[in-house]
Design a protein around this motif. Structure first.
Motif, PDB file in Angstrom:
ATOM      1  N   UNK A  46      35.294  38.505  42.809  1.00 55.04           N
ATOM      2  CA  UNK A  46      35.809  39.464  41.979  1.00 55.04           C
ATOM      3  C   UNK A  46      36.211  39.179  40.977  1.00 55.04           C
ATOM      4  N   UNK A  47      36.002  38.103  40.414  1.00 57.13           N
ATOM      5  CA  UNK A  47      35.980  37.607  39.094  1.00 57.13           C
ATOM      6  C   UNK A  47      35.058  38.148  38.317  1.00 57.13           C
TER       7      UNK A  47
ATOM      8  N   UNK B 149      53.114  42.725  45.814  1.00 55.38           N
ATOM      9  CA  UNK B 149      54.272  43.934  45.318  1.00 55.38           C
ATOM     10  C   UNK B 149      53.088  44.291  44.306  1.00 55.38           C
ATOM     11  N   UNK B 150      52.180  43.609  43.619  1.00 55.50           N
ATOM     12  CA  UNK B 150      51.832  43.727  42.095  1.00 55.50           C
ATOM     13  C   UNK B 150      50.975  45.089  42.865  1.00 55.50           C
TER      14      UNK B 150
ATOM     15  N   UNK C 201      41.812  43.275  39.138  1.00 59.83           N
ATOM     16  CA  UNK C 201      41.075  42.441  38.225  1.00 59.83           C
ATOM     17  C   UNK C 201      42.329  40.815  37.841  1.00 59.83           C
ATOM     18  N   UNK C 202      43.675  42.222  38.117  1.00 58.16           N
ATOM     19  CA  UNK C 202      45.466  40.992  38.008  1.00 58.16           C
ATOM     20  C   UNK C 202      44.801  40.399  39.281  1.00 58.16           C
TER      21      UNK C 202
ATOM     22  N   UNK D 203      58.398  42.521  38.691  1.00 58.60           N
ATOM     23  CA  UNK D 203      57.275  42.166  39.223  1.00 58.60           C
ATOM     24  C   UNK D 203      57.341  40.548  38.426  1.00 58.60           C
TER      25      UNK D 203
ATOM     26  N   UNK E  14      43.147  37.649  39.617  1.00 55.57           N
ATOM     27  CA  UNK E  14      43.849  36.691  38.695  1.00 55.57           C
ATOM     28  C   UNK E  14      45.408  35.592  39.513  1.00 55.57           C
TER      29      UNK E  14
ATOM     30  N   UNK F  22      50.996  47.023  44.220  1.00 55.14           N
ATOM     31  CA  UNK F  22      51.284  48.393  44.730  1.00 55.14           C
ATOM     32  C   UNK F  22      51.568  48.732  43.228  1.00 55.14           C
ATOM     33  N   UNK F  23      52.585  48.161  42.580  1.00 58.37           N
ATOM     34  CA  UNK F  23      52.978  48.179  40.804  1.00 58.37           C
ATOM     35  C   UNK F  23      52.057  49.045  39.962  1.00 58.37           C
ATOM     36  N   UNK F  24      50.596  49.052  39.945  1.00 65.04           N
ATOM     37  CA  UNK F  24      49.812  49.188  38.742  1.00 65.04           C
ATOM     38  C   UNK F  24      48.671  49.755  39.781  1.00 65.04           C
ATOM     39  N   UNK F  25      48.635  51.451  38.729  1.00 69.64           N
ATOM     40  CA  UNK F  25      48.008  52.460  39.447  1.00 69.64           C
ATOM     41  C   UNK F  25      46.801  52.548  39.084  1.00 69.64           C
TER      42      UNK F  25
ATOM     43  N   UNK G 166      40.570  37.707  30.965  1.00 67.67           N
ATOM     44  CA  UNK G 166      40.013  38.454  32.540  1.00 67.67           C
ATOM     45  C   UNK G 166      41.438  39.800  32.068  1.00 67.67           C
TER      46      UNK G 166
ATOM     47  N   UNK H  17      40.573  57.969  32.816  1.00 69.94           N
ATOM     48  CA  UNK H  17      41.524  56.984  33.755  1.00 69.94           C
ATOM     49  C   UNK H  17      42.852  57.914  32.984  1.00 69.94           C
TER      50      UNK H  17
ATOM     51  N   UNK I 111      41.735  47.524  36.307  1.00 67.66           N
ATOM     52  CA  UNK I 111      43.312  46.719  36.007  1.00 67.66           C
ATOM     53  C   UNK I 111      44.254  45.762  37.535  1.00 67.66           C
TER      54      UNK I 111
END
Lengths: 232, 232
Positions: free
Chosen positions: B66-67, B129-130, B142-143, A172, B146, B132-135, A228, B229, B139
């Motif tokens: 969103x932020x 891709x990001x 937010x990510x 990533x 950003x 897909x990689x964060x469950x 953030x 969570x 988060x």
């Protein structure tokens, strides 16, 4: 997030955190050693991949130097947050009244410094391997290194903190960082080539200005957005 | 039922406009004086690129929103617009290179505009891709906001730096240089693509909202509401 003495507090917290990171780095010296040998190998590989054409290597030396630094920076950035992941150190940092922006500044400064040191160590090797002379002197070269490494480290730090928490983090970080970094890489490689081969058209300052602008944008974006990223 | 009706109306509008636009472009408008019939790809290529710019700007707007105020709606719209925008940009690049082969003699040249477009595509591929990689959905939102902001800001820098670097720029058509008979099919097709893209984004947006509901297991969950969570 205390209002009145925020400026002083931010600088002091940043310096304290930076000191902590540098101390860890100094005591282990694992990261810098690995990075130096990794990027030396990269510099060597370029000459193998392209064959022993001295003129070609000499003409592209700046680009190879910056590619070696870029590849090493991916390892360095990933490692800088792996240290904080162990034993949930980042959570500990957030529990102390440390401003999240100070965490960004210290990490980005630390990563940038590490890359500058790496670059300083690589330059003589590059000069020997590719047969280049530093025509314009060490000051412009140092400025280029400083601006280029700081430009890599600001967005790299934000992305490394994201990638360190995601699945497939090793894929990533380069996937996010490489396209973003193209302007900085281009400007740094061009400026380095001008420093090495002379600057008859006086273009160096415009490339350095581009690098400075890149730094300004991404340091301020990281400063604003990083809190953030690491909030829970 | 209101939702599917909207999509049907948009789809029908897109179909009518695109059929009319393609008829005008392929049969009614005159062939280009120099390029001949090859030029007719413009009626597809240019609207696709416009839609890509529009959608990626929408993604940037959603990320900013969103932020400032966390909401699953803006996150879902950001995801939808980035995906459809990336498809448009990729199709735009492909149609452009199909045009490039007979006109320039090559599918790809390192023209600043092509390079900037390729960088944009890779940047948003990383963004998706990001996602897909964060469950953890919170988060992830937010990510990706950003990363969306940082990625979008890069575009003008890439654009200007590369143009500045080498101004071998392909001559661009402007409304003054284009025949009114060519402007009409271009406009009709652009509105046709706009309707089509709106339908796609709406469908994708509803899917994204449903996915979010399934993930957070609360029908009207907002990021501020507590939810179970997964263990990190």
């Amino acid at each position: 997030m205390s209002a009145p003495r925020q400026g002083v507090g931010l600088a002091r917290t940043t310096l304290a955190l930076l000191g902590k990171d540098l101390l860890i780095e100094w005591r282990t010296r694992a990261r810098l050693n690995a990075l130096v040998f990794f990027s030396l190998a990269t510099l060597l590989l370029f000459s193998f991949a392209l064959g022993p054409d001295t003129r070609l290597l000499e003409r592209n030396a700046g680009g190879y130097l910056w590619l070696a630094i870029l590849f090493a920076s991916v390892l360095a950035l990933g490692e800088s947050f792996r240290v904080e992941q162990e034993n949930a150190c980042l959570d500990g940092l957030r529990l102390t009244p440390a401003d999240a922006r100070a965490i960004f500044l210290s990490k980005a400064l630390g990563n940038g410094l590490l890359l500058v040191v790496l670059g300083v160590l690589l330059v003589p090797v590059m000069a020997a391997l590719y047969g280049v002379k530093i025509t314009l002197g060490l000051l412009p070269l140092g400025l280029t290194l400083l601006l280029g490494c700081m430009g890599l480290s600001a967005p790299g730090t934000v992305y490394a903190s994201i990638a360190s928490n995601a699945r497939a983090r090793d894929v990533l970080l380069p996937l996010l960082l490489f396209p973003l970094i193209i302007p900085a890489l281009l400007a740094a490689a061009k400026a380095t080539n001008l420093v090495l081969q002379g600057d008859p058209m006086n273009q160096l300052s415009s490339w350095l200005k581009l690098l400075a602008g890149f730094n300004l944008i991404y340091w301020s974006l990281g400063f604003v957005l990083f809190p953030r990223v690491i909030e829970d | 039922m209101g939702k599917s009706k909207t999509v049907w109306v948009l789809g029908a509008l897109a179909a009518v406009l695109l059929v009319v636009g393609h008829y005008l472009g392929l049969a009614w408008a005159p062939p280009d004086r120099e390029m001949g019939d090859v030029q007719r790809i413009m009626y597809v290529h240019v609207p696709l690129q416009w839609m890509a710019c529009l959608l990626l700007t929408l993604n940037f707007g959603c990320a900013l929103a969103y932020l400032f105020k966390a909401s699953w709606r803006t996150d879902a719209l950001a995801e939808a617009s980035a995906e459809v925008g990336l498809v448009c940009a990729t199709l735009g690049l492909v149609t452009g290179s199909i045009w490039g082969k007979p006109t320039w003699g090559v599918y790809w040249s390192w023209d600043p505009r092509l390079t900037a477009e390729a960088i944009m595509i890779v940047t948003y591929t990383g963004y998706l891709a990001l996602r897909r990689f964060v469950e953890d959905p919170e988060r992830r939102a937010v990510w990706s906001a950003v990363v969306g902001i940082i990625g979008f800001v890069n575009l003008p820098i890439v654009w200007f730096s590369v143009r500045w670097w080498r101004s071998l720029h392909q001559v661009q058509s402007s409304p003054r240089t284009v025949d009114p008979q060519m402007v009409l099919p271009l406009r009709v097709n652009a509105f046709g693509f706009l309707a089509l893209v709106c339908a796609f984004v709406l469908i994708r947006y509803w899917i994204a909202l449903r996915e979010r509901e399934a993930e957070v297991a609360l029908p009207d969950a907002l990021p501020s509401a507590p939810h179970p969570r997964e263990v990190a």
